[in-house]
Each structure stands twice: as C-alpha cells, then as structure tokens.
Write a protein that holds these residues in place. Structure first.
Motif, PDB file in Angstrom:
ATOM      1  N   THR A 134       1.983  -7.760   0.799  1.00 11.28           N
ATOM      2  CA  THR A 134       3.298  -7.931   1.428  1.00 11.28           C
ATOM      3  C   THR A 134       3.687  -9.401   1.493  1.00 11.28           C
ATOM      4  O   THR A 134       4.848  -9.756   1.248  1.00 11.28           O
ATOM      5  CB  THR A 134       3.294  -7.294   2.828  1.00 11.28           C
ATOM      6  OG1 THR A 134       3.133  -5.877   2.686  1.00 11.28           O
ATOM      7  CG2 THR A 134       4.582  -7.574   3.574  1.00 11.28           C
ATOM      8  N   GLU A 135       2.722 -10.251   1.811  1.00 11.42           N
ATOM      9  CA  GLU A 135       3.004 -11.693   1.848  1.00 11.42           C
ATOM     10  C   GLU A 135       3.470 -12.185   0.473  1.00 11.42           C
ATOM     11  O   GLU A 135       4.415 -12.968   0.366  1.00 11.42           O
ATOM     12  CB  GLU A 135       1.752 -12.472   2.286  1.00 11.42           C
ATOM     13  CG  GLU A 135       1.158 -12.055   3.634  1.00 11.42           C
ATOM     14  CD  GLU A 135       1.955 -12.560   4.818  1.00 11.42           C
ATOM     15  OE1 GLU A 135       2.937 -13.296   4.618  1.00 11.42           O
ATOM     16  OE2 GLU A 135       1.601 -12.199   5.964  1.00 11.42           O
ATOM     17  N   GLN A 136       2.822 -11.710  -0.584  1.00 10.63           N
ATOM     18  CA  GLN A 136       3.205 -12.113  -1.938  1.00 10.63           C
ATOM     19  C   GLN A 136       4.587 -11.578  -2.304  1.00 10.63           C
ATOM     20  O   GLN A 136       5.381 -12.272  -2.954  1.00 10.63           O
ATOM     21  CB  GLN A 136       2.159 -11.622  -2.939  1.00 10.63           C
ATOM     22  CG  GLN A 136       0.835 -12.370  -2.860  1.00 10.63           C
ATOM     23  CD  GLN A 136      -0.222 -11.789  -3.781  1.00 10.63           C
ATOM     24  OE1 GLN A 136      -0.061 -10.686  -4.309  1.00 10.63           O
ATOM     25  NE2 GLN A 136      -1.308 -12.520  -3.972  1.00 10.63           N
ATOM     26  N   LEU A 137       4.877 -10.345  -1.880  1.00  9.50           N
ATOM     27  CA  LEU A 137       6.194  -9.774  -2.123  1.00  9.50           C
ATOM     28  C   LEU A 137       7.289 -10.621  -1.493  1.00  9.50           C
ATOM     29  O   LEU A 137       8.332 -10.853  -2.095  1.00  9.50           O
ATOM     30  CB  LEU A 137       6.262  -8.353  -1.564  1.00  9.50           C
ATOM     31  CG  LEU A 137       5.952  -7.202  -2.512  1.00  9.50           C
ATOM     32  CD1 LEU A 137       5.936  -5.891  -1.735  1.00  9.50           C
ATOM     33  CD2 LEU A 137       6.966  -7.146  -3.640  1.00  9.50           C
ATOM     34  N   LEU A 141      10.343 -12.206  -3.597  1.00 14.83           N
ATOM     35  CA  LEU A 141      11.700 -11.690  -3.406  1.00 14.83           C
ATOM     36  C   LEU A 141      12.588 -12.614  -2.585  1.00 14.83           C
ATOM     37  O   LEU A 141      13.807 -12.616  -2.755  1.00 14.83           O
ATOM     38  CB  LEU A 141      11.656 -10.315  -2.730  1.00 14.83           C
ATOM     39  CG  LEU A 141      11.028  -9.185  -3.537  1.00 14.83           C
ATOM     40  CD1 LEU A 141      10.965  -7.912  -2.705  1.00 14.83           C
ATOM     41  CD2 LEU A 141      11.819  -8.934  -4.812  1.00 14.83           C
ATOM     42  N   VAL A 142      11.977 -13.381  -1.675  1.00 13.84           N
ATOM     43  CA  VAL A 142      12.766 -14.176  -0.725  1.00 13.84           C
ATOM     44  C   VAL A 142      12.425 -15.657  -0.807  1.00 13.84           C
ATOM     45  O   VAL A 142      13.295 -16.497  -0.995  1.00 13.84           O
ATOM     46  CB  VAL A 142      12.563 -13.664   0.723  1.00 13.84           C
ATOM     47  CG1 VAL A 142      13.438 -14.452   1.699  1.00 13.84           C
ATOM     48  CG2 VAL A 142      12.864 -12.176   0.815  1.00 13.84           C
ATOM     49  N   PHE A 160      14.833  -8.106   1.381  1.00 17.28           N
ATOM     50  CA  PHE A 160      13.438  -7.684   1.503  1.00 17.28           C
ATOM     51  C   PHE A 160      13.311  -6.329   2.203  1.00 17.28           C
ATOM     52  O   PHE A 160      12.611  -5.433   1.729  1.00 17.28           O
ATOM     53  CB  PHE A 160      12.666  -8.744   2.292  1.00 17.28           C
ATOM     54  CG  PHE A 160      11.187  -8.534   2.347  1.00 17.28           C
ATOM     55  CD1 PHE A 160      10.392  -8.813   1.246  1.00 17.28           C
ATOM     56  CD2 PHE A 160      10.567  -8.071   3.504  1.00 17.28           C
ATOM     57  CE1 PHE A 160       9.017  -8.634   1.292  1.00 17.28           C
ATOM     58  CE2 PHE A 160       9.199  -7.890   3.566  1.00 17.28           C
ATOM     59  CZ  PHE A 160       8.420  -8.163   2.452  1.00 17.28           C
ATOM     60  N   TRP A 161      14.006  -6.181   3.334  1.00 18.06           N
ATOM     61  CA  TRP A 161      13.818  -5.005   4.168  1.00 18.06           C
ATOM     62  C   TRP A 161      14.748  -3.856   3.802  1.00 18.06           C
ATOM     63  O   TRP A 161      14.315  -2.701   3.729  1.00 18.06           O
ATOM     64  CB  TRP A 161      14.033  -5.363   5.635  1.00 18.06           C
ATOM     65  CG  TRP A 161      13.029  -6.316   6.195  1.00 18.06           C
ATOM     66  CD1 TRP A 161      13.234  -7.620   6.563  1.00 18.06           C
ATOM     67  CD2 TRP A 161      11.649  -6.052   6.460  1.00 18.06           C
ATOM     68  NE1 TRP A 161      12.071  -8.168   7.027  1.00 18.06           N
ATOM     69  CE2 TRP A 161      11.078  -7.229   6.978  1.00 18.06           C
ATOM     70  CE3 TRP A 161      10.842  -4.924   6.310  1.00 18.06           C
ATOM     71  CZ2 TRP A 161       9.748  -7.313   7.348  1.00 18.06           C
ATOM     72  CZ3 TRP A 161       9.507  -5.000   6.681  1.00 18.06           C
ATOM     73  CH2 TRP A 161       8.974  -6.188   7.187  1.00 18.06           C
ATOM     74  N   ALA A 227       4.828  -0.719   1.127  1.00 13.05           N
ATOM     75  CA  ALA A 227       3.630   0.115   1.067  1.00 13.05           C
ATOM     76  C   ALA A 227       2.815  -0.012   2.345  1.00 13.05           C
ATOM     77  O   ALA A 227       2.230   0.972   2.819  1.00 13.05           O
ATOM     78  CB  ALA A 227       2.788  -0.273  -0.152  1.00 13.05           C
ATOM     79  N   ASP A 228       2.764  -1.218   2.934  1.00  9.91           N
ATOM     80  CA  ASP A 228       2.053  -1.414   4.200  1.00  9.91           C
ATOM     81  C   ASP A 228       2.548  -0.432   5.259  1.00  9.91           C
ATOM     82  O   ASP A 228       1.750   0.157   6.001  1.00  9.91           O
ATOM     83  CB  ASP A 228       2.274  -2.835   4.727  1.00  9.91           C
ATOM     84  CG  ASP A 228       1.242  -3.829   4.220  1.00  9.91           C
ATOM     85  OD1 ASP A 228       0.410  -3.455   3.364  1.00  9.91           O
ATOM     86  OD2 ASP A 228       1.263  -4.980   4.692  1.00  9.91           O
TER      87      ASP A 228
END
Length: 273
Positions: A134-137, A141-142, A160-161, A227-228
């Motif tokens: 999630t941190e990498q995403l 993305l942002v 992101f959300w 996914a988290d």
C-alpha cells in the motif's frame, strides 16, 4: 439580492462540543459515521432509504463538516456514545465507512452494551498497519503532497481512495470525483485542526480484540478498494463471532456507500435489526 435559502444546521452538545447531525425516520436507531476524507454528506444515498424503517442519524465527527472542535482532549468513540445519550438512545446500530468504521469498532469495544450491530465498509481498525504494498501504491499513484495545499492533496487522495488502484480516473463518474474532492478539501482542513488537539485512542487497540465484537457484524468492501482493506474485511468477518462478509461490490472503491448506494442499502436493510 439574497442567496439561496439554507435550512439551519441541527447541532447538539456532546462532551462540551456542538456536533452537527441530520435525523430522519422512526424505528430502531442507526447512526452513520463518515469516512475521514468526507463528512455526513457522504450518506446522502442512505439517509432516505434507511429512514423508511429506521431512526437514522448522520453525524459530523468533532472537527469535521459543521461540527465544532474545542481545544480540550476527547475521543471520537466517546462522542458517539455522547450522541446516543443526548438523543435518548439506549442502543443503536452503527454503520461506518473507512475512518468512520474504525470509530464504530472502537465504540463497540469501549461500550459494547450500547451497540446492537455493526456494519463496516472499507474499514481499517485501530492498531492495524498498512502493508509495504500500500505504501508503494501511494508513492506510484500520488507521491509527495504539500499538506497545506488542500486542492492538490484532495485530488491526490481522491485518486488513491475513490478511484482506487485498479481503475483510471476516466473510468469513474466525474460527478463522484468532483463531490469527493469537495468533501475531502473540507476534511483536510479538519485533519489539520485536529492535529493540534489531543485525540484519545482506544487502549488496547481493536486489531487484536475483534473476537470481542459479540454483536452482529456486517463487513463489505468495493472490489476496487485496497487489497489491505479487503484482507482486513476478511479478518474482521472471520474473527467476530457473528461476522458476515459481503461479496465485494464490483466497480466500486473506498467510498462504497457513496459510489454504489443501491447494493449497500439493500444489504443494510436486510441486516439491520
């Protein structure tokens, strides 16, 4: 020339703060708790639908929307129960999305006798850690944001959300994106103000206490959410003794009740006591 008429906002004093809320319907009570990137307006698709059978209350958490933020220390879960007290409600079902789900779970653990049922959508829980994935995403993305630039930050957070990691902005209703960015700009101002106030956390946190959630618990996510959060929804439903996991809702991300009100309303009307 005067502008359009706006009805006065209903407010009620809770633990020394005036909190804004809307109420509709009659029947068993249900309190809807908004996401951290939103305010009570995100429940516009649920309030009329649920009010056909229930006494429905949407509230702006302290500091958000039209609610006040006095400088005194407080906890959001204490405010939820304070709201029930002020409205003369002995026990209510709580419905929470995202951060509102975290608050709902904390309330149910701190005051189990006050919560008849829990419905959670895209909900983290206190004490849960985000994965490296999630941190990498977020970085992809942002990336870096200026926390004082609310417009740019809202655009990034909604990407992101609300759009989510598996869709492109052009795949999503532009009106949803516009409204979500409007909600988030206001919520970012709330978060900045809240950073200067002592906000109490549940101790011990919820992540290792899910088996204590003895009331019926409904858990759902959008198929395009992180996914988290989909894995965490699986865990909540598995560990809560009366947990039920809804199938992921297609073509929906983190603000599932706002983006896809029809399946959410159907699930809630079937589930709520």
């Amino acid at each position: 020339m005067s502008g359009p008429y706006r009805a006065p906002v209903a407010k009620i004093e809770i633990n020394g703060a005036l909190l804004a809320y809307d109420e509709a319907g009659s029947g068993s009570p249900v309190v809807l708790v908004h996401a951290g990137i939103a305010d009570r307006r995100m429940w516009r698709g649920q309030l009329p639908a649920l009010a056909a059978r229930h006494r429905v209350i949407t509230v702006d958490l302290r500091g958000y929307g039209d609610s006040e933020l006095p400088p005194a220390p407080f906890a959001h879960h204490d405010d939820v129960v304070g709201l029930l007290d002020a409205l003369g409600i002995a026990q209510a079902a709580l419905v929470g999305c995202s951060f509102g789900g975290k608050v709902a779970v904390d309330t149910a653990l701190a005051y189990p006798e006050r919560v008849s049922a829990l419905a959670l959508f895209g909900a983290p829980v206190s004490g849960n850690e985000w994965s490296e994935e999630t941190e990498q995403l977020w970085d992809e993305l942002v990336g870096e944001l200026d926390p004082e630039d609310f417009a740019a930050t809202a655009t990034g957070e909604v990407r992101f959300w609300v759009v989510g990691p598996t869709r492109r902005p052009e795949d999503v209703d532009p009106e949803l994106i516009r409204f979500a960015e409007e909600l988030d700009r206001r919520a970012l101002a709330a978060e900045l103000a809240l950073s200067a106030v002592e906000v109490g956390e549940l101790d011990p946190p919820a992540i290792d206490r899910l088996a204590e959630l003895r009331m019926p618990v409904l858990v759902g996510t959008g198929a395009d959410d992180l996914a988290d959060l989909r894995r965490l929804a699986d865990r909540i439903a598995a560990e809560a003794p009366q947990g039920v996991r809804l199938p992921d809702v297609p073509d929906a991300a983190h603000l599932l009740p706002l983006e896809r009100p029809e399946p959410v309303n159907a699930a809630l009307l079937d589930f709520l006591p």
